[in-house]
Structure formats: C-alpha cells, structure tokens
Scaffold this motif. Structure first.
Motif, PDB file in Angstrom:
ATOM      1  N   VAL A 173      -7.632  10.545  -0.684  1.00 31.64           N
ATOM      2  CA  VAL A 173      -7.771   9.375   0.176  1.00 31.64           C
ATOM      3  C   VAL A 173      -8.032   8.158  -0.701  1.00 31.64           C
ATOM      4  O   VAL A 173      -8.756   8.248  -1.684  1.00 31.64           O
ATOM      5  CB  VAL A 173      -8.942   9.571   1.172  1.00 31.64           C
ATOM      6  N   ARG A 174      -7.427   7.025  -0.318  1.00 29.76           N
ATOM      7  CA  ARG A 174      -7.689   5.774  -1.033  1.00 29.76           C
ATOM      8  C   ARG A 174      -7.847   4.644  -0.030  1.00 29.76           C
ATOM      9  O   ARG A 174      -7.301   4.693   1.076  1.00 29.76           O
ATOM     10  CB  ARG A 174      -6.582   5.455  -2.031  1.00 29.76           C
ATOM     11  N   LEU A 175      -8.610   3.641  -0.410  1.00 32.46           N
ATOM     12  CA  LEU A 175      -8.882   2.493   0.445  1.00 32.46           C
ATOM     13  C   LEU A 175      -7.957   1.347   0.071  1.00 32.46           C
ATOM     14  O   LEU A 175      -7.774   1.047  -1.109  1.00 32.46           O
ATOM     15  CB  LEU A 175     -10.344   2.058   0.280  1.00 32.46           C
ATOM     16  N   VAL A 176      -7.391   0.697   1.092  1.00 29.83           N
ATOM     17  CA  VAL A 176      -6.580  -0.506   0.917  1.00 29.83           C
ATOM     18  C   VAL A 176      -7.275  -1.616   1.700  1.00 29.83           C
ATOM     19  O   VAL A 176      -7.493  -1.488   2.910  1.00 29.83           O
ATOM     20  CB  VAL A 176      -5.145  -0.305   1.447  1.00 29.83           C
ATOM     21  N   ASN A 177      -7.652  -2.690   1.018  1.00 28.56           N
ATOM     22  CA  ASN A 177      -8.356  -3.797   1.658  1.00 28.56           C
ATOM     23  C   ASN A 177      -7.352  -4.865   2.064  1.00 28.56           C
ATOM     24  O   ASN A 177      -6.872  -5.630   1.248  1.00 28.56           O
ATOM     25  CB  ASN A 177      -9.400  -4.385   0.700  1.00 28.56           C
ATOM     26  N   ALA A 178      -7.021  -4.919   3.354  1.00 28.38           N
ATOM     27  CA  ALA A 178      -6.072  -5.898   3.882  1.00 28.38           C
ATOM     28  C   ALA A 178      -6.766  -6.888   4.805  1.00 28.38           C
ATOM     29  O   ALA A 178      -6.149  -7.424   5.717  1.00 28.38           O
ATOM     30  CB  ALA A 178      -4.941  -5.180   4.616  1.00 28.38           C
ATOM     31  N   THR A 179      -8.049  -7.130   4.592  1.00 30.07           N
ATOM     32  CA  THR A 179      -8.764  -8.108   5.398  1.00 30.07           C
ATOM     33  C   THR A 179      -9.322  -9.202   4.505  1.00 30.07           C
ATOM     34  O   THR A 179     -10.142  -8.947   3.635  1.00 30.07           O
ATOM     35  CB  THR A 179      -9.892  -7.475   6.237  1.00 30.07           C
ATOM     36  N   ARG A 180      -8.848 -10.404   4.707  1.00 34.10           N
ATOM     37  CA  ARG A 180      -9.296 -11.509   3.858  1.00 34.10           C
ATOM     38  C   ARG A 180     -10.713 -11.952   4.179  1.00 34.10           C
ATOM     39  O   ARG A 180     -11.309 -12.706   3.425  1.00 34.10           O
ATOM     40  CB  ARG A 180      -8.325 -12.682   3.956  1.00 34.10           C
ATOM     41  N   ALA A 216       0.831  -1.204   0.000  1.00 34.02           N
ATOM     42  CA  ALA A 216       0.000   0.000   0.000  1.00 34.02           C
ATOM     43  C   ALA A 216       0.865   1.254   0.000  1.00 34.02           C
ATOM     44  O   ALA A 216       0.602   2.203  -0.736  1.00 34.02           O
ATOM     45  CB  ALA A 216      -0.924   0.002   1.218  1.00 34.02           C
ATOM     46  N   ALA A 217       1.909   1.240   0.814  1.00 35.47           N
ATOM     47  CA  ALA A 217       2.783   2.417   0.888  1.00 35.47           C
ATOM     48  C   ALA A 217       3.546   2.631  -0.415  1.00 35.47           C
ATOM     49  O   ALA A 217       3.686   3.754  -0.883  1.00 35.47           O
ATOM     50  CB  ALA A 217       3.757   2.267   2.049  1.00 35.47           C
ATOM     51  N   ALA A 265      -2.061  13.391   0.877  1.00 35.99           N
ATOM     52  CA  ALA A 265      -2.511  12.064   0.447  1.00 35.99           C
ATOM     53  C   ALA A 265      -2.509  11.095   1.624  1.00 35.99           C
ATOM     54  O   ALA A 265      -1.595  11.115   2.457  1.00 35.99           O
ATOM     55  CB  ALA A 265      -1.607  11.545  -0.657  1.00 35.99           C
ATOM     56  N   TYR A 266      -3.540  10.228   1.658  1.00 36.35           N
ATOM     57  CA  TYR A 266      -3.706   9.266   2.741  1.00 36.35           C
ATOM     58  C   TYR A 266      -4.221   7.941   2.192  1.00 36.35           C
ATOM     59  O   TYR A 266      -4.903   7.914   1.173  1.00 36.35           O
ATOM     60  CB  TYR A 266      -4.721   9.773   3.772  1.00 36.35           C
ATOM     61  N   ALA A 267      -3.908   6.871   2.913  1.00 40.19           N
ATOM     62  CA  ALA A 267      -4.501   5.564   2.632  1.00 40.19           C
ATOM     63  C   ALA A 267      -5.275   5.144   3.876  1.00 40.19           C
ATOM     64  O   ALA A 267      -4.791   5.299   4.999  1.00 40.19           O
ATOM     65  CB  ALA A 267      -3.432   4.531   2.310  1.00 40.19           C
ATOM     66  N   VAL A 268      -6.471   4.629   3.674  1.00 37.03           N
ATOM     67  CA  VAL A 268      -7.250   4.036   4.758  1.00 37.03           C
ATOM     68  C   VAL A 268      -7.018   2.537   4.647  1.00 37.03           C
ATOM     69  O   VAL A 268      -7.467   1.905   3.688  1.00 37.03           O
ATOM     70  CB  VAL A 268      -8.752   4.367   4.639  1.00 37.03           C
ATOM     71  N   LEU A 285     -13.846  -5.403  12.063  1.00 33.12           N
ATOM     72  CA  LEU A 285     -13.064  -4.635  11.108  1.00 33.12           C
ATOM     73  C   LEU A 285     -12.473  -3.399  11.789  1.00 33.12           C
ATOM     74  O   LEU A 285     -13.126  -2.771  12.615  1.00 33.12           O
ATOM     75  CB  LEU A 285     -13.943  -4.212   9.927  1.00 33.12           C
ATOM     76  N   ARG A 286     -11.257  -3.075  11.426  1.00 34.34           N
ATOM     77  CA  ARG A 286     -10.570  -1.885  11.935  1.00 34.34           C
ATOM     78  C   ARG A 286     -10.044  -1.090  10.754  1.00 34.34           C
ATOM     79  O   ARG A 286      -9.914  -1.613   9.656  1.00 34.34           O
ATOM     80  CB  ARG A 286      -9.403  -2.281  12.830  1.00 34.34           C
ATOM     81  N   GLN A 287      -9.695   0.146  11.016  1.00 38.96           N
ATOM     82  CA  GLN A 287      -9.078   0.983   9.995  1.00 38.96           C
ATOM     83  C   GLN A 287      -7.930   1.750  10.606  1.00 38.96           C
ATOM     84  O   GLN A 287      -7.910   2.022  11.797  1.00 38.96           O
ATOM     85  CB  GLN A 287     -10.107   1.934   9.366  1.00 38.96           C
ATOM     86  N   LEU A 288      -6.976   2.057   9.768  1.00 41.70           N
ATOM     87  CA  LEU A 288      -5.828   2.852  10.171  1.00 41.70           C
ATOM     88  C   LEU A 288      -5.569   3.845   9.054  1.00 41.70           C
ATOM     89  O   LEU A 288      -5.467   3.457   7.885  1.00 41.70           O
ATOM     90  CB  LEU A 288      -4.608   1.953  10.388  1.00 41.70           C
TER      91      LEU A 288
END
Length: 148
Positions: free
Chosen positions: A36-43, A19-20, A102-105, A114-117
């Motif tokens: 802002v953009r979303l990164v899905n790291a949860t299977r 993601a980075a 710029a940010y990634a969620v 579910l959590r977010q950072l």
C-alpha cells in the motif's frame, strides 16, 4: 464557478493518472502481505502521514507526491491519515486489501473534509501501442461527469 471546478477536476485527474503511472511493480519481500502507498492529492494538506494499526508506515508525503509501497498485513489494515508529524487522525478507514497485491490510497478533498479512495494497482499492462488511463471524479459536489 465552472472554470475553477473544471480546473480542480483536471488536477485531480492528472494526479490520479500520475499515481497510477508511477506505481511501478516491485517484487514483494513477503507474499503474505499487501503493498500500500499513499498519494497526497489534496492541496489543503501540504504533507500527510499514513498510519496502519497505529504505526507510521509512510511519513510526510507532500502534496502532489506519493510514497513507495509499504507492506501491510491484510488482516490488520486499520488505517488513518494524519497531517505530517501528528497522531490525530484526519480520516480513519479499513481498506479491503489482499495478500500479494498492490494498492494506492488516494487522499483528496478539502481541509476538514478529507476523503480517501483505494485504487487497485494490479492491472495488466496494455497492449503494445496502447496506454491505460484512470479517471477519478474527486469532486463530489459536481455530481456525475462526462469525460471526452
């Protein structure tokens, strides 16, 4: 039990690094907005949507994937993450974002938890011959961890 946890932590680290590294700078259309953009790291969720102020901003982001940047008004950033195609929030949050940044969620964790950072993607490029590395402890159950 340690081996599955270590494998899971490794995957979280790999996805956070991806993601980075994939957050390439794109000149904004409107410098009064944040990107802002979303990164899905949860299977546990094959596909996620990001909604900002009730509007779908990024849809159907697959597990292991990320979306392109969406412009967000810093004063109207109430956000939610939903399963793809649903309006029911799995998680609601209000990120603190600044204009022209710029940010990634990063969405991570297990189904039902579910959590977010929010990750700042405005780092300067490393010096020649060097690389940057971001490590995220996505395993709240593991406590503090060391990286070698």
């Amino acid at each position: 039990m340690l081996e599955p946890l270590a494998r899971w932590l490794l995957w979280c680290t790999v996805w956070a690094m991806a993601a980075a590294l994939s957050g390439c700078y794109v000149a904004p259309d409107d410098r009064t907005k944040a990107r802002v953009r979303l990164v899905n790291a949860t299977r546990d969720y094959a596909s996620l949507d990001l909604r900002v102020d009730g509007s779908l901003r990024q849809g159907a982001v697959a597990y292991g994937g990320s979306a392109g940047y969406a412009e967000v008004d810093p004063d109207q950033a109430d956000s939610s993450i939903t399963t793809a195609g649903s309006a029911t929030a799995l998680l609601s949050f209000t990120p603190t974002v600044s204009r022209d940044m710029a940010y990634a969620v990063l969405a991570f964790g297990k189904g039902g938890a579910l959590r977010q950072l929010l990750l700042d993607e405005n780092q300067t490029a490393p010096a020649s011959g060097k690389t940057g590395l971001r490590v995220v402890n996505g395993a709240a159950d593991a406590g503090a961890l060391d990286v070698y």
